[in-house]
Design an enzyme around this catalytic site. Sequence first.
Site, PDB file in Angstrom:
ATOM      1  N   GLY A 269       0.849  -1.306   0.049  1.00 34.42           N
ATOM      2  CA  GLY A 269      -0.041  -0.009   0.053  1.00 34.42           C
ATOM      3  C   GLY A 269       0.818   1.290   0.013  1.00 34.42           C
ATOM      4  O   GLY A 269       2.003   1.532  -0.405  1.00 34.42           O
ATOM      5  N   HIS A 270       0.245   2.415   0.619  1.00 32.01           N
ATOM      6  CA  HIS A 270       0.872   3.602   0.574  1.00 32.01           C
ATOM      7  C   HIS A 270       2.217   3.831   1.251  1.00 32.01           C
ATOM      8  O   HIS A 270       3.335   4.293   0.632  1.00 32.01           O
ATOM      9  CB  HIS A 270      -0.160   4.765   1.398  1.00 32.01           C
ATOM     10  CG  HIS A 270       0.308   6.157   1.280  1.00 32.01           C
ATOM     11  ND1 HIS A 270       0.393   6.810   0.178  1.00 32.01           N
ATOM     12  CD2 HIS A 270       0.884   6.814   2.113  1.00 32.01           C
ATOM     13  CE1 HIS A 270       0.578   7.879   0.394  1.00 32.01           C
ATOM     14  NE2 HIS A 270       1.120   8.195   1.669  1.00 32.01           N
ATOM     15  N   PHE A 271       2.242   3.228   2.240  1.00 36.27           N
ATOM     16  CA  PHE A 271       3.651   3.353   3.117  1.00 36.27           C
ATOM     17  C   PHE A 271       4.459   1.777   2.727  1.00 36.27           C
ATOM     18  O   PHE A 271       4.488   1.034   3.396  1.00 36.27           O
ATOM     19  CB  PHE A 271       3.667   3.478   4.500  1.00 36.27           C
ATOM     20  CG  PHE A 271       3.536   4.736   4.988  1.00 36.27           C
ATOM     21  CD1 PHE A 271       4.446   5.632   5.067  1.00 36.27           C
ATOM     22  CD2 PHE A 271       1.934   4.986   5.433  1.00 36.27           C
ATOM     23  CE1 PHE A 271       4.029   6.988   5.398  1.00 36.27           C
ATOM     24  CE2 PHE A 271       1.855   6.312   5.892  1.00 36.27           C
ATOM     25  CZ  PHE A 271       2.892   7.417   5.847  1.00 36.27           C
TER      26      PHE A 271
END
Length: 297
Positions: free
Chosen positions: A271-273
């Site tokens: 995901g994002h991180f």
Amino acid sequence: MSNTIRPTVFYRTLNVEGLEIFYREAGPRDAPTVLLLHGFPSSSHMFRNLIPMLADKYHVIAPDFPGYGESSAPSVKDFDYSFERFATVTEKFTEKLNLSSYALYLSDIGASVGFHLAVMHPERVTAMIIQNADAHVEAINKEFLKTGLSDYWEDRTEKNTQVLLDWLLTIEGTKWHYLHGVSDPSKISPDNWVIDQAYQDRPGNKDIQLSLLFNAKRNLDAYAVWQEYFRKQQPPTLITWGKNDGIFTVEGAELYKRELPNAELHLLDTGHFALEEEVDRIGSLMREFLGRTINKK
């Protein structure tokens, strides 16, 4: 047991225009510099695992932006929380450290700062590593905008502000940033959202976050400038992208190749991180990439 010596990371503070800017530093100072610029709602803490993977060969610097982590957090009445202002603070920060050139790791809001910085000083940028960051309107997930950010950009009313306060800036919103789209949630340490939220919950910090989030809409007008920088300067670019990100789309990753046809793109199942789940892969890609780009100059 391995005899590999883990590089020492130093935790320092530098006064920049009256602000105490906290930063992590590791590696030989005469080596090529890699400047790591963090995302929202984190700090240089997001690079804690990456820094030792680079510091045997590179001078690695990771600052906290004003209002984040351990850096000064003046009130919104006393400081302009905008990406343009963050870029000028980062510019002065690098100059005080005598960093004449650097490769940029650009993630989320760190990219907005770093792209402004690159436009200001294209001669200083040796390479870019882009990880889940927008420079094209198509990069922003329309569903994420529906969580309240789009309405907030349109009209900064008390009602629209409260929508962000009720989710995005809460522990649940922060936790979502870390867990949405990951392939194995058990790999993600709860320390991440607990630490980030502790900083956000300090008196006055929600106003800081709201100010920066509102000013983020100006990025839409900056995209054309950043894209022209890409076309003209053609910095060596590595794109490592969490393909399941709920904020920035895969299309946004692929569009960098429109202006940077030689950019390397790696889509990762997270995901994002992305560093939380794929730091070994990203660190390996960076070492190989930097070894044949900035080390050859």
